[in-house]
Motif scaffolding. Structure first.
Motif, PDB file in Angstrom:
ATOM      1  N   GLU A  59       0.848  -1.188   0.000  1.00 23.54           N
ATOM      2  CA  GLU A  59       0.000   0.000   0.000  1.00 23.54           C
ATOM      3  C   GLU A  59       0.885   1.240   0.000  1.00 23.54           C
ATOM      4  O   GLU A  59       1.905   1.281   0.676  1.00 23.54           O
ATOM      5  CB  GLU A  59      -0.870  -0.009   1.257  1.00 23.54           C
ATOM      6  N   LEU A  60       0.477   2.234  -0.781  1.00 23.34           N
ATOM      7  CA  LEU A  60       1.200   3.488  -0.791  1.00 23.34           C
ATOM      8  C   LEU A  60       0.710   4.336   0.378  1.00 23.34           C
ATOM      9  O   LEU A  60      -0.486   4.592   0.517  1.00 23.34           O
ATOM     10  CB  LEU A  60       0.978   4.228  -2.102  1.00 23.34           C
ATOM     11  N   ALA A  61       1.620   4.725   1.223  1.00 31.85           N
ATOM     12  CA  ALA A  61       1.288   5.561   2.370  1.00 31.85           C
ATOM     13  C   ALA A  61       2.301   6.687   2.464  1.00 31.85           C
ATOM     14  O   ALA A  61       3.379   6.632   1.870  1.00 31.85           O
ATOM     15  CB  ALA A  61       1.299   4.729   3.660  1.00 31.85           C
ATOM     16  N   PHE A  62       1.925   7.702   3.221  1.00 33.85           N
ATOM     17  CA  PHE A  62       2.784   8.854   3.450  1.00 33.85           C
ATOM     18  C   PHE A  62       2.768   9.187   4.928  1.00 33.85           C
ATOM     19  O   PHE A  62       1.752   9.000   5.597  1.00 33.85           O
ATOM     20  CB  PHE A  62       2.287  10.077   2.666  1.00 33.85           C
ATOM     21  N   GLU A  63       3.884   9.674   5.418  1.00 32.89           N
ATOM     22  CA  GLU A  63       3.959  10.169   6.787  1.00 32.89           C
ATOM     23  C   GLU A  63       3.892  11.687   6.730  1.00 32.89           C
ATOM     24  O   GLU A  63       4.770  12.341   6.176  1.00 32.89           O
ATOM     25  CB  GLU A  63       5.247   9.721   7.472  1.00 32.89           C
ATOM     26  N   ALA A  64       2.833  12.247   7.301  1.00 32.92           N
ATOM     27  CA  ALA A  64       2.638  13.689   7.289  1.00 32.92           C
ATOM     28  C   ALA A  64       3.472  14.346   8.374  1.00 32.92           C
ATOM     29  O   ALA A  64       3.744  13.752   9.418  1.00 32.92           O
ATOM     30  CB  ALA A  64       1.163  14.018   7.500  1.00 32.92           C
ATOM     31  N   ASP A  65       3.851  15.588   8.112  1.00 33.35           N
ATOM     32  CA  ASP A  65       4.563  16.379   9.111  1.00 33.35           C
ATOM     33  C   ASP A  65       3.741  17.622   9.469  1.00 33.35           C
ATOM     34  O   ASP A  65       4.275  18.639   9.893  1.00 33.35           O
ATOM     35  CB  ASP A  65       5.954  16.764   8.611  1.00 33.35           C
ATOM     36  N   PRO A  99      -6.786   9.549  -8.508  1.00 28.42           N
ATOM     37  CA  PRO A  99      -7.648   9.604  -9.697  1.00 28.42           C
ATOM     38  C   PRO A  99      -7.923   8.245 -10.342  1.00 28.42           C
ATOM     39  O   PRO A  99      -8.921   8.089 -11.040  1.00 28.42           O
ATOM     40  CB  PRO A  99      -6.880  10.517 -10.658  1.00 28.42           C
ATOM     41  N   ASP A 100      -7.067   7.252 -10.114  1.00 28.70           N
ATOM     42  CA  ASP A 100      -7.299   5.912 -10.654  1.00 28.70           C
ATOM     43  C   ASP A 100      -8.136   5.045  -9.727  1.00 28.70           C
ATOM     44  O   ASP A 100      -8.363   3.867 -10.009  1.00 28.70           O
ATOM     45  CB  ASP A 100      -5.966   5.200 -10.923  1.00 28.70           C
ATOM     46  N   GLY A 101      -8.535   5.584  -8.565  1.00 24.50           N
ATOM     47  CA  GLY A 101      -9.335   4.814  -7.622  1.00 24.50           C
ATOM     48  C   GLY A 101      -8.519   3.999  -6.642  1.00 24.50           C
ATOM     49  O   GLY A 101      -9.066   3.185  -5.896  1.00 24.50           O
ATOM     50  N   VAL A 102      -7.211   4.205  -6.618  1.00 24.98           N
ATOM     51  CA  VAL A 102      -6.333   3.484  -5.692  1.00 24.98           C
ATOM     52  C   VAL A 102      -6.325   4.225  -4.351  1.00 24.98           C
ATOM     53  O   VAL A 102      -6.153   5.451  -4.315  1.00 24.98           O
ATOM     54  CB  VAL A 102      -4.892   3.381  -6.259  1.00 24.98           C
ATOM     55  N   TRP A 103      -6.511   3.480  -3.272  1.00 26.10           N
ATOM     56  CA  TRP A 103      -6.508   4.092  -1.943  1.00 26.10           C
ATOM     57  C   TRP A 103      -5.089   4.442  -1.526  1.00 26.10           C
ATOM     58  O   TRP A 103      -4.159   3.645  -1.687  1.00 26.10           O
ATOM     59  CB  TRP A 103      -7.124   3.149  -0.919  1.00 26.10           C
TER      60      TRP A 103
END
Length: 115
Positions: A59-65, A99-103
């Motif tokens: 899964e693609l995730a990001f850590e926010a700051d 935009p491709d519907g990927v969470w």
């Protein structure tokens, strides 16, 4: 914001050995051991213990700051509607479809909760 792909597995130890053999270092580990981070020069790979149906999924995730509410406002202004932020054992997260519907998951970590 830091890119943080999450690799799901039912064998955290084996996957950790594999990615450490590739050259990643051991970073923060959750107290129960079902989540760990393997930093490298170009980013971080997270390993998450999971059920058999998710084994092998990434899964693609990001850590926010910054506060997730700020991220959500920017997404809405650009025409994307995120799910509301939720409390997690590690802090807070929100999910939004690209935009491709990927969470995509955006996390705000409270590091003392799990390291």
């Amino acid at each position: 914001m830091r890119v943080l792909p999450i690799r799901y597995t039912d064998d955290v130890n084996a996957l950790t050995r594999f990615y450490r053999a590739l050259g990643l270092e051991l970073g923060p580990v959750s107290r129960p051991g079902g989540w760990l981070e393997l930093p490298g020069d170009g980013g971080v790979l997270a390993i998450h213990r999971s059920t058999a149906e998710d084994v092998g999924r990434c899964e693609l995730a990001f850590e926010a700051d910054e506060p997730l509410e700020d991220v959500a406002e920017r997404l809405r202004a650009a025409g994307f509607e995120p799910e509301p932020p939720v409390d997690e054992a590690f802090g807070h997260s929100l999910r939004v479809q690209d935009p491709d519907g990927v969470w995509v998951q955006v996390n705000l970590y409270d590091r003392p909760l799990y390291t």
